[in-house]
Design a protein around this motif. Structure first.
Motif, PDB file in Angstrom:
ATOM      1  N   PRO A 169       0.794  -1.172  -0.108  1.00  0.00           N
ATOM      2  CA  PRO A 169      -0.043  -0.208  -0.025  1.00  0.00           C
ATOM      3  C   PRO A 169       0.830   1.206   0.062  1.00  0.00           C
ATOM      4  N   ALA A 170       0.250   2.374  -0.420  1.00  0.00           N
ATOM      5  CA  ALA A 170       1.060   3.746  -0.664  1.00  0.00           C
ATOM      6  C   ALA A 170       1.462   4.194   0.746  1.00  0.00           C
ATOM      7  N   PRO A 171       2.475   4.729   1.055  1.00  0.00           N
ATOM      8  CA  PRO A 171       2.907   5.349   2.241  1.00  0.00           C
ATOM      9  C   PRO A 171       1.889   6.437   2.702  1.00  0.00           C
ATOM     10  N   GLN A 172       1.563   6.350   4.016  1.00  0.00           N
ATOM     11  CA  GLN A 172       0.626   7.507   4.649  1.00  0.00           C
ATOM     12  C   GLN A 172       1.626   8.212   5.476  1.00  0.00           C
ATOM     13  N   LEU A 173       0.892   9.646   5.585  1.00  0.00           N
ATOM     14  CA  LEU A 173       1.726  10.475   6.654  1.00  0.00           C
ATOM     15  C   LEU A 173       0.774  10.528   8.138  1.00  0.00           C
ATOM     16  N   GLY A 174       1.374  10.339   9.093  1.00  0.00           N
ATOM     17  CA  GLY A 174       0.919  10.122  10.483  1.00  0.00           C
ATOM     18  C   GLY A 174       0.412  11.513  11.036  1.00  0.00           C
ATOM     19  N   GLU A 175      -0.302  11.759  11.997  1.00  0.00           N
ATOM     20  CA  GLU A 175      -0.721  12.807  12.515  1.00  0.00           C
ATOM     21  C   GLU A 175       0.628  13.641  12.943  1.00  0.00           C
ATOM     22  N   THR A 176       0.259  14.870  12.877  1.00  0.00           N
ATOM     23  CA  THR A 176       1.472  15.800  13.424  1.00  0.00           C
ATOM     24  C   THR A 176       1.669  15.779  14.979  1.00  0.00           C
ATOM     25  N   ASP A 177       2.579  15.520  15.232  1.00  0.00           N
ATOM     26  CA  ASP A 177       3.164  15.564  16.740  1.00  0.00           C
ATOM     27  C   ASP A 177       3.675  16.801  16.912  1.00  0.00           C
ATOM     28  N   LEU A 178       2.785  17.704  17.965  1.00  0.00           N
ATOM     29  CA  LEU A 178       3.513  18.980  18.008  1.00  0.00           C
ATOM     30  C   LEU A 178       4.288  18.989  19.395  1.00  0.00           C
ATOM     31  N   ASP A 179       5.481  19.158  19.423  1.00  0.00           N
ATOM     32  CA  ASP A 179       6.534  19.021  20.485  1.00  0.00           C
ATOM     33  C   ASP A 179       6.397  20.266  21.282  1.00  0.00           C
ATOM     34  N   MET A 180       5.586  20.357  22.350  1.00  0.00           N
ATOM     35  CA  MET A 180       5.504  21.116  23.388  1.00  0.00           C
ATOM     36  C   MET A 180       6.692  21.778  24.013  1.00  0.00           C
ATOM     37  N   ASP A 181       7.682  21.109  24.167  1.00  0.00           N
ATOM     38  CA  ASP A 181       8.924  21.438  24.965  1.00  0.00           C
ATOM     39  C   ASP A 181       9.639  22.311  23.993  1.00  0.00           C
ATOM     40  N   LYS A 182       9.399  22.384  22.628  1.00  0.00           N
ATOM     41  CA  LYS A 182      10.345  23.014  21.630  1.00  0.00           C
ATOM     42  C   LYS A 182       9.276  24.177  21.111  1.00  0.00           C
ATOM     43  N   SER A 183       8.079  24.078  21.432  1.00  0.00           N
ATOM     44  CA  SER A 183       7.025  25.480  20.979  1.00  0.00           C
ATOM     45  C   SER A 183       6.891  26.260  22.262  1.00  0.00           C
ATOM     46  N   TYR A 184       6.833  27.613  21.803  1.00  0.00           N
ATOM     47  CA  TYR A 184       6.474  28.583  22.718  1.00  0.00           C
ATOM     48  C   TYR A 184       5.810  29.776  22.055  1.00  0.00           C
ATOM     49  N   VAL A 185       5.305  30.578  22.964  1.00  0.00           N
ATOM     50  CA  VAL A 185       4.656  31.864  22.638  1.00  0.00           C
ATOM     51  C   VAL A 185       5.909  32.962  22.643  1.00  0.00           C
ATOM     52  N   PHE A 186       6.079  33.497  21.509  1.00  0.00           N
ATOM     53  CA  PHE A 186       7.255  34.435  21.303  1.00  0.00           C
ATOM     54  C   PHE A 186       6.828  35.908  21.926  1.00  0.00           C
ATOM     55  N   ALA A 187       5.522  36.306  21.315  1.00  0.00           N
ATOM     56  CA  ALA A 187       5.193  37.458  21.926  1.00  0.00           C
ATOM     57  C   ALA A 187       3.557  37.440  21.903  1.00  0.00           C
ATOM     58  N   GLN A 188       2.987  38.314  22.738  1.00  0.00           N
ATOM     59  CA  GLN A 188       1.423  38.509  22.570  1.00  0.00           C
ATOM     60  C   GLN A 188       1.025  39.798  23.250  1.00  0.00           C
ATOM     61  N   GLN A 189      -0.034  40.353  22.428  1.00  0.00           N
ATOM     62  CA  GLN A 189      -0.425  41.522  22.792  1.00  0.00           C
ATOM     63  C   GLN A 189      -1.943  41.409  23.103  1.00  0.00           C
ATOM     64  N   ARG A 190      -2.421  41.961  24.195  1.00  0.00           N
ATOM     65  CA  ARG A 190      -4.022  41.865  24.401  1.00  0.00           C
ATOM     66  C   ARG A 190      -4.592  43.064  24.711  1.00  0.00           C
ATOM     67  N   GLY A 191      -5.763  43.536  24.520  1.00  0.00           N
ATOM     68  CA  GLY A 191      -6.326  44.680  24.805  1.00  0.00           C
ATOM     69  C   GLY A 191      -6.708  44.794  26.374  1.00  0.00           C
ATOM     70  N   LEU A 192      -7.506  45.758  26.731  1.00  0.00           N
ATOM     71  CA  LEU A 192      -7.788  46.034  28.058  1.00  0.00           C
ATOM     72  C   LEU A 192      -8.953  45.298  28.472  1.00  0.00           C
ATOM     73  N   ILE A 193     -10.088  45.174  27.561  1.00  0.00           N
ATOM     74  CA  ILE A 193     -11.170  44.183  27.537  1.00  0.00           C
ATOM     75  C   ILE A 193     -10.830  42.773  27.693  1.00  0.00           C
ATOM     76  N   ASN A 194      -9.865  42.270  27.024  1.00  0.00           N
ATOM     77  CA  ASN A 194      -9.294  40.917  26.960  1.00  0.00           C
ATOM     78  C   ASN A 194      -8.834  40.492  28.199  1.00  0.00           C
ATOM     79  N   ARG A 195      -8.072  41.552  28.655  1.00  0.00           N
ATOM     80  CA  ARG A 195      -7.382  41.339  29.924  1.00  0.00           C
ATOM     81  C   ARG A 195      -8.553  41.062  31.068  1.00  0.00           C
ATOM     82  N   LEU A 196      -9.182  42.088  31.106  1.00  0.00           N
ATOM     83  CA  LEU A 196     -10.422  42.030  32.079  1.00  0.00           C
ATOM     84  C   LEU A 196     -11.182  40.803  31.954  1.00  0.00           C
TER      85      LEU A 196
END
Length: 258
Positions: A169-196
């Motif tokens: 059978p033809a090769p298949q691609l597995g599900e993407t495994d997101l590595d949380m140890d190497k993934s990170y939020v680089f920057a984030q901006q939030r408005g006043l209403i969002n923070r409240l």
């Protein structure tokens, strides 16, 4: 009227006053040791200073002795009464299912994607209502051949045992495994209403949208990377080497349409 015999005696109301003879005697005599100490003798105020030095020395000695006793392990360690504590109330893992795998992982791709997502409203200033996240996601995708899907008659061997043909059978691609140890939020901006809103009713799954978007983009990149073709080639080489070691001189490996 006072008597003649009591004329030179002082009255009880007034103390005896010094005369010239008494003053001369005091000048020629030794000074009062309580009021005028001799040379080399500190004044009466030195007693308070010596007492203070004794107190400080005793306190320093007590600290040194206490640290020495603690170093020997005879006393328990001093702990911060306001130290940070972590309590784990997680439940034990629950086994939900087990399945047998017949996959041959022939290739694996490691990807990194930068997700820049902004959610805001029209005609509303960003400092009031705005949410922008810059997320760096790292994940891997496996390309495999499922041997469990090999149909009957997919392996044909010649009568002389020198030729083998295998249809996989033809090769298949597995599900993407997101590595949380190497993934990170680089920057984030939030408005006043969002923070409240986070303070009143925070959404613990707010980052799931970012994670899902990163996984989708990595999956799309894996499809266009030629990972499946690499898996075909690696599987063919593996089977050819295995069957030739068993005595087959010619090995042909083909794949069905996906």
């Amino acid at each position: 009227m006072a008597r003649d015999g009591d004329i030179n005696e002082p009255t009880r109301e007034f103390p005896d006053y010094p005369t010239s003879e008494s003053l001369r005697d005091r000048a020629e005599g030794s000074p009062d040791p309580d009021r005028y100490p001799g040379p080399g003798v500190p004044p009466s105020g030195g007693g308070a200073a010596r007492g203070l030095l004794w107190v400080l020395g005793a306190a320093a000695l007590a600290v040194v002795v206490l640290l020495g006793v603690q170093a020997t392990g005879l006393l328990p360690d001093f702990r911060n009464p306001f130290a940070k504590e972590q309590t784990d109330r997680s439940q034990p893992p629950l086994l939900k299912s087990i399945r047998d795998l017949s996959r041959y992982v022939a290739a694996e791709g490691n990807f990194q994607v930068v997700v820049d997502v902004q959610n805001d409203r029209r005609n509303v200033p960003d400092f009031l209502l705005n949410e922008r996240t810059l997320f760096v996601g790292a994940g891997r995708v496996e390309a495999y051949v499922d041997f469990a899907k090999i149909a009957d008659g997919a392996v044909v061997v010649s009568e002389d045992g020198k030729t083998a043909e295998i249809k996989l059978p033809a090769p298949q691609l597995g599900e993407t495994d997101l590595d949380m140890d190497k993934s990170y939020v680089f920057a984030q901006q939030r408005g006043l209403i969002n923070r409240l809103n986070d303070l009143v009713a925070g959404d613990p799954n707010r980052q799931q949208q970012i994670y899902k978007l990163a996984e989708d983009r990595i999956t799309a990149a894996a499809r266009d990377s030629g990972l499946a073709a690499r898996a075909e080639e690696n599987t063919r080489k593996m089977l050819e080497g295995l069957l030739r070691s068993l005595g087959y001189e010619k090995v042909t490996v083909t794949y069905t349409a996906p």
